[in-house]
Write a protein that holds these residues in place. Sequence first.
Motif, mmCIF file in Angstrom:
data_model
loop_
_atom_site.group_PDB
_atom_site.id
_atom_site.type_symbol
_atom_site.label_atom_id
_atom_site.label_comp_id
_atom_site.label_asym_id
_atom_site.label_seq_id
_atom_site.Cartn_x
_atom_site.Cartn_y
_atom_site.Cartn_z
ATOM 1 N N VAL A 240 -59.009 123.164 13.426
ATOM 2 C CA VAL A 240 -58.318 122.350 12.422
ATOM 3 C C VAL A 240 -57.403 121.366 13.134
ATOM 4 O O VAL A 240 -56.643 121.749 14.033
ATOM 5 N N TYR A 241 -57.493 120.094 12.733
ATOM 6 C CA TYR A 241 -56.545 119.066 13.178
ATOM 7 C C TYR A 241 -55.847 118.519 11.943
ATOM 8 O O TYR A 241 -56.494 117.992 11.040
ATOM 9 N N ASP A 242 -54.530 118.661 11.910
ATOM 10 C CA ASP A 242 -53.735 118.188 10.774
ATOM 11 C C ASP A 242 -52.711 117.190 11.293
ATOM 12 O O ASP A 242 -51.743 117.556 11.963
ATOM 13 N N GLY A 243 -52.920 115.917 10.976
ATOM 14 C CA GLY A 243 -51.966 114.879 11.320
ATOM 15 C C GLY A 243 -51.259 114.414 10.063
ATOM 16 O O GLY A 243 -51.902 113.942 9.121
ATOM 17 N N THR A 244 -49.941 114.542 10.023
ATOM 18 C CA THR A 244 -49.186 114.280 8.796
ATOM 19 C C THR A 244 -47.977 113.408 9.079
ATOM 20 O O THR A 244 -47.340 113.519 10.127
ATOM 21 N N SER A 245 -47.678 112.534 8.111
ATOM 22 C CA SER A 245 -46.510 111.671 8.164
ATOM 23 C C SER A 245 -45.767 111.798 6.835
ATOM 24 O O SER A 245 -46.378 111.686 5.770
ATOM 25 N N LYS A 246 -44.446 112.064 6.913
ATOM 26 C CA LYS A 246 -43.654 112.272 5.699
ATOM 27 C C LYS A 246 -42.380 111.434 5.744
ATOM 28 O O LYS A 246 -41.696 111.373 6.764
#
Length: 773
Positions: free
Chosen positions: A395-401
């Motif tokens: 799993v690759y999870d790239g997140t921006s918040k």
Amino acid sequence: MNVICLSAQTIQKEKQSLLSVLNILETRYNISFSYADETIKDKTTVLPDETLSLEAILEFLKKETDLDFELLDSRFIAIKLLKEEKKDNYAVQNLEEIIVTNYLTSGIAKLNDGSITIKPEAFGILPGLIEPDVLQTIQALPGVLSADEMVSNINIRGGTHDQNLLLWDGIKMYQSGHFFGLISAFNPYTTKRVNVYKNGSSAKYGDGISSIIDIQLSDDINNEFSGGIGFNLINADGHVKIPLSKKTELQLSTRRSVTDLVITPTYDQYFKRVFQDSDFNNSNNNSISQNESFYFYDIATKFLYDISKKDRIRFHFLNVDNKLNYEELLTTNNNPDEALISKLSQRNTAVGLTYTRDWTNKLSTTYQVYLSNYDLDATNFDVFNDQRLIQKNEVYDGTSKFDINYNHSDQLKINGGYHFSEIGISNLEDVNNPVFRSFIKKVIRSHAVYAETSLLSKNVQTRLNVGVRLNYINKFKLFLAEPRLGFSQRFLNNFRFEVLGELKHQTTSQIIDLQNDFLGIEKRRWVLSNNNEKPVTENDKTFQPIPVVKSKQLSTGIHYKKNKLLISAEAYIKKVDGITTRSQGFQNQYQFKNGIGSYEIKGIDFLLNKQFGDAVSSWISYSYSKNDYLFPTLNDGNKFPNNADIRHIFSFAGTYTQNRLKLALGLNWHSGKPTTLPSADDDPDDRIITYATPNSTNLENYLRADCSATYNFNVSNTTRATIGASVWNVLNKKNIINTYYTLNNTDDSTNAINTIENESLGITPNVSLRIHF
């Protein structure tokens, strides 16, 4: 004059934490204090004399602590920073009323937004625990259960573990346990607080249709060096907080198992529990020589940099790793020196950067970007069939918040923001004999905007949170609107009524293809929703529809608190749509069926918690729920019990704290989980198991008693130590936590069905020693 007398009366008294003084004053005067945690942090004072008036005491506390104590009415008092301090430091604070400060034990509190807060540094003691393991601790809460005793398989109000959103310093984690599920993967000694939401979570949270478990590290620079080291019969660990300058600080922690270096009674029990149903533990052939080695470790780093009074940067890093090597040697082979090594590794690495700016004393913004990578990798050799199987789940999870907080006043707060995530999940199967290879990778990008308003009455009796989260998933052209609600009303002085509600969705889930996947140890793999897309080719037999999972939940509760007595009752209903059979782990007639359905659970959680002075805390909790599946293509379209349909859960526990000694004893009981028996009409000659109605019977009831004790003492003026001992399952009760059936590999049809029973942990002792400096 009263204040002068107070100073004279209290000058000889020893100072103690402001929190402990507030607890005593609440009981003494039948009042309630409201405050943010950071407001009273590190504040100390003496305990005022009982002869003083409330007004005089508040005036004294104001001088002693440099805090503002505002009497809202005859019972409610708000504690805030003085206006001058707030202006100078641009401190943006949330006024939180704590309904219960010592909820079950010290370090656990219930807030009026419905959430539970756990603070490991103030943690008291719970039965069976000598260390504040985060995911073990939350299982003491009503409505939270792990039927198989795994922290990587926690059911909260009937949901599966993958339906819990687990955040570490704001970063989503896809692995939660060490020792393949028995120990929390997160070091509790660097954890500042854990917020647990079973319902009514803030609109800033996506995913987590069952719950939110938000683990937060310390975010303040205090320019003090501190740390600790410790060990128990499973692992050794250390942590340190190093001030690099007035504006920078480094937090570092690491932990490693000692199981590959020394064999302990605790390791023996853990090993039996985890590997009892695995491939290599099921091999009974005398011609195979076996040898296994196992270890785990984790390392976490947080770097804090206060650029100015208004600007702060935080860097986060975490690596969690489990490794197992399993060596097989065929002793009848012509070349006995050649061994085949099967391997299993499970790892989650997280890296993130957070920037916060306080624009004014009312407005602040936070931007966070992170990458979370989960990798489950197995190589399995079959020495008899000369076969090698490679399986991989990544799993690759790239997140921006981006988050905005506007605190107009203590009575009105507004929160909003934007959330972008790109999640890619791949699955690999590679067999050498016969040659077969399958590699599937899917990517989903999603956008979300959210807004929320929090209203608090001046007398702190009424609180209302109303929010909405708007989600858009590019790949499916799918728009989802998710309202959130939290309402709390105090009445008749000691009662509080609350209503919580939410709509949520998630695109990630865990499934089981085969029970012997990944050596039969970690059988679950992460997958992404395809939202019932059509297969690439019409002849693609491997394609399985996986919808976006959606949930809706509503709960209402009433709480009574007076004189250290808490009586709490919460009723709830939750409906989850879009689940698949493979995500539920069936081991009956539906194990290889593919269906899409839902589950609905209705239940009530009840708690009675009584504290006797500051020494004794006792509680009784009871949960009743009815949890049913509905799969239109299964069971003739009729409802049947959920695999997690455990109707009755009961626990009783007590803790005793006296000076440096802490003791705890508890009893846990729940009704047996549903199971499916072979039908009485099963034909042993057809080599197929015919089952009865799904989940129509139950395993025997589960019973476990635990105890624990800790004692702390000073080694020097700056160093203290804590020793602890615990026993899990004191009575050594044999609990069957799962039963399933297989066919014999022989041609003897007179006894064709094997009954496989998985047992819980037996009597499991543990001891620990910690040094704090």
